[in-house]
Design a protein around this motif. Sequence first.
Motif, mmCIF file in Angstrom:
data_model
loop_
_atom_site.group_PDB
_atom_site.id
_atom_site.type_symbol
_atom_site.label_atom_id
_atom_site.label_comp_id
_atom_site.label_asym_id
_atom_site.label_seq_id
_atom_site.Cartn_x
_atom_site.Cartn_y
_atom_site.Cartn_z
ATOM 1 N N VAL A 132 8.040 42.444 -9.189
ATOM 2 C CA VAL A 132 7.391 42.998 -10.386
ATOM 3 C C VAL A 132 6.904 41.904 -11.333
ATOM 4 O O VAL A 132 6.357 42.214 -12.402
ATOM 5 C CB VAL A 132 8.334 43.967 -11.139
ATOM 6 C CG1 VAL A 132 8.669 45.165 -10.259
ATOM 7 C CG2 VAL A 132 9.602 43.272 -11.598
ATOM 8 N N ASP A 133 7.077 40.630 -10.960
ATOM 9 C CA ASP A 133 6.579 39.532 -11.781
ATOM 10 C C ASP A 133 5.061 39.641 -11.876
ATOM 11 O O ASP A 133 4.368 39.650 -10.853
ATOM 12 C CB ASP A 133 6.985 38.194 -11.164
ATOM 13 C CG ASP A 133 6.451 37.012 -11.958
ATOM 14 O OD1 ASP A 133 6.562 37.035 -13.198
ATOM 15 O OD2 ASP A 133 5.903 36.081 -11.337
ATOM 16 N N LYS A 134 4.535 39.764 -13.077
ATOM 17 C CA LYS A 134 3.108 40.015 -13.305
ATOM 18 C C LYS A 134 2.654 41.294 -12.601
ATOM 19 O O LYS A 134 1.545 41.392 -12.089
ATOM 20 C CB LYS A 134 2.248 38.829 -12.860
ATOM 21 C CG LYS A 134 2.451 37.573 -13.694
ATOM 22 C CD LYS A 134 1.471 36.484 -13.308
ATOM 23 C CE LYS A 134 1.651 35.240 -14.162
ATOM 24 N NZ LYS A 134 0.712 34.160 -13.785
ATOM 25 N N GLY A 135 3.542 42.288 -12.607
ATOM 26 C CA GLY A 135 3.185 43.578 -12.018
ATOM 27 C C GLY A 135 2.095 44.284 -12.802
ATOM 28 O O GLY A 135 1.884 44.032 -13.991
ATOM 29 N N ASN A 136 1.412 45.182 -12.130
ATOM 30 C CA ASN A 136 0.281 45.900 -12.732
ATOM 31 C C ASN A 136 0.777 47.108 -13.538
ATOM 32 O O ASN A 136 0.295 48.231 -13.378
ATOM 33 C CB ASN A 136 -0.680 46.345 -11.630
ATOM 34 C CG ASN A 136 -2.024 46.793 -12.177
ATOM 35 O OD1 ASN A 136 -2.319 46.628 -13.356
ATOM 36 N ND2 ASN A 136 -2.849 47.367 -11.315
ATOM 37 N N ARG A 168 3.827 43.927 -8.267
ATOM 38 C CA ARG A 168 2.652 43.056 -8.265
ATOM 39 C C ARG A 168 1.586 43.661 -7.349
ATOM 40 O O ARG A 168 1.914 44.273 -6.321
ATOM 41 C CB ARG A 168 3.009 41.678 -7.708
ATOM 42 C CG ARG A 168 3.888 40.807 -8.547
ATOM 43 C CD ARG A 168 4.284 39.576 -7.758
ATOM 44 N NE ARG A 168 3.124 38.826 -7.277
ATOM 45 C CZ ARG A 168 2.571 37.794 -7.921
ATOM 46 N NH1 ARG A 168 3.099 37.389 -9.070
ATOM 47 N NH2 ARG A 168 1.523 37.171 -7.442
ATOM 48 N N PRO A 169 0.311 43.487 -7.679
ATOM 49 C CA PRO A 169 -0.726 44.060 -6.817
ATOM 50 C C PRO A 169 -0.670 43.558 -5.374
ATOM 51 O O PRO A 169 -1.000 44.301 -4.443
ATOM 52 C CB PRO A 169 -2.027 43.612 -7.492
ATOM 53 C CG PRO A 169 -1.657 43.380 -8.915
ATOM 54 C CD PRO A 169 -0.259 42.867 -8.895
ATOM 55 N N ASP A 170 -0.225 42.293 -5.174
ATOM 56 C CA ASP A 170 -0.201 41.736 -3.821
ATOM 57 C C ASP A 170 1.138 41.935 -3.111
ATOM 58 O O ASP A 170 1.335 41.441 -1.996
ATOM 59 C CB ASP A 170 -0.566 40.247 -3.844
ATOM 60 C CG ASP A 170 0.309 39.424 -4.798
ATOM 61 O OD1 ASP A 170 1.241 39.997 -5.393
ATOM 62 O OD2 ASP A 170 0.039 38.210 -4.947
ATOM 63 N N THR A 182 -0.348 47.028 0.623
ATOM 64 C CA THR A 182 -0.083 46.371 -0.657
ATOM 65 C C THR A 182 0.010 47.407 -1.774
ATOM 66 O O THR A 182 -0.522 48.523 -1.665
ATOM 67 C CB THR A 182 -1.179 45.364 -1.019
ATOM 68 O OG1 THR A 182 -2.414 46.076 -1.258
ATOM 69 C CG2 THR A 182 -1.368 44.322 0.076
ATOM 70 N N ALA A 183 0.667 47.023 -2.845
ATOM 71 C CA ALA A 183 0.776 47.913 -4.001
ATOM 72 C C ALA A 183 -0.606 48.251 -4.557
ATOM 73 O O ALA A 183 -0.853 49.376 -4.999
ATOM 74 C CB ALA A 183 1.639 47.258 -5.069
#
Length: 308
Positions: A160-164, A268-270, A293-294
């Motif tokens: 979730v680091d820099k998650g969208n 995170r998106p990736d 991917t998310a």
Amino acid sequence: MTSPIAAVSLTEPMDELADKLGRSFGEYGFAVVQDHGIDPDLIARAEDMSRRFFALPEDVKRRYFIAGGGGARGYTPFKTEIAKGYDKKDLKEFWHVGRTLPEGDPLAQYMAPNIWPEEIDGFRATFEALYTEFEKAGGKILRALAIHLGLKPDWFDATVDKGNSVMRLLHYPPIENADGAVRAAPHGDINTITLLLGAEEAGLELLSKQGEWIPVQPPKGALAVNIGDMLSRLTNDRLRSTIHQVRNPEGEGARRSRYSMPFFLHFRPDFVIETLPSCIDEAHPDQYPESLTAHDFLAIRLKEIGLM
């Protein structure tokens, strides 16, 4: 009907918190979380600013609508979003605040810059602060869930680091000519977990395993937290994303607005969503053998609910 969902406190010992949250999410997909650490004064300022924004004239609010933006940032007008599988649009309008990324960040391709209404002083500072506090509370909950799943406590940190993640300011106006529509039709959330402020007024309900609608009505200031489809998929539905709704009130309640603030905590998106091996066994075969991917998962779902 009184809600059977027990409240937990984020100040409890982590092992106890992990057990209580895991059992509640496994049975209901929801938990009520108190002592979450978000400043009540910050919440009060945010609630006041939300009401002030939605009280603005329609033409002013629509200046902040981004056509083709999928509702990711700024204003989304009344009766735009539609629940998957339904043909009536929800009776709500909302504003989205997302992550503010540093210039040149490679994840900027997935996250649009925020926009801010000029009409309300302090709006940006208040909601950026609240966004940060929601993330902190969400991080504590994810650490407890990692322990419940037999993972290292920090397992979710990198995911979730820099998650969208998106914070939504929600307004359900007084009911007029609903024509079969509801404030929020039965649906599951897309994301990892949702942390909701403002659910103390009756109306939010979850669908139990037995097919009964159960009220979710936490005390004022507490969070209603639920599992999203991404985490449900990751855990092979061990932590389950539960169908829920906001039903239309009757009588005097139908003549009042309803306000709330959900924080949709995203991976995170990736981040690649693939079933955790520990959640697969002979009795629970992998329900989601195809990874994605998310970001791709989110894009699919946004199309289904009419935002893209």
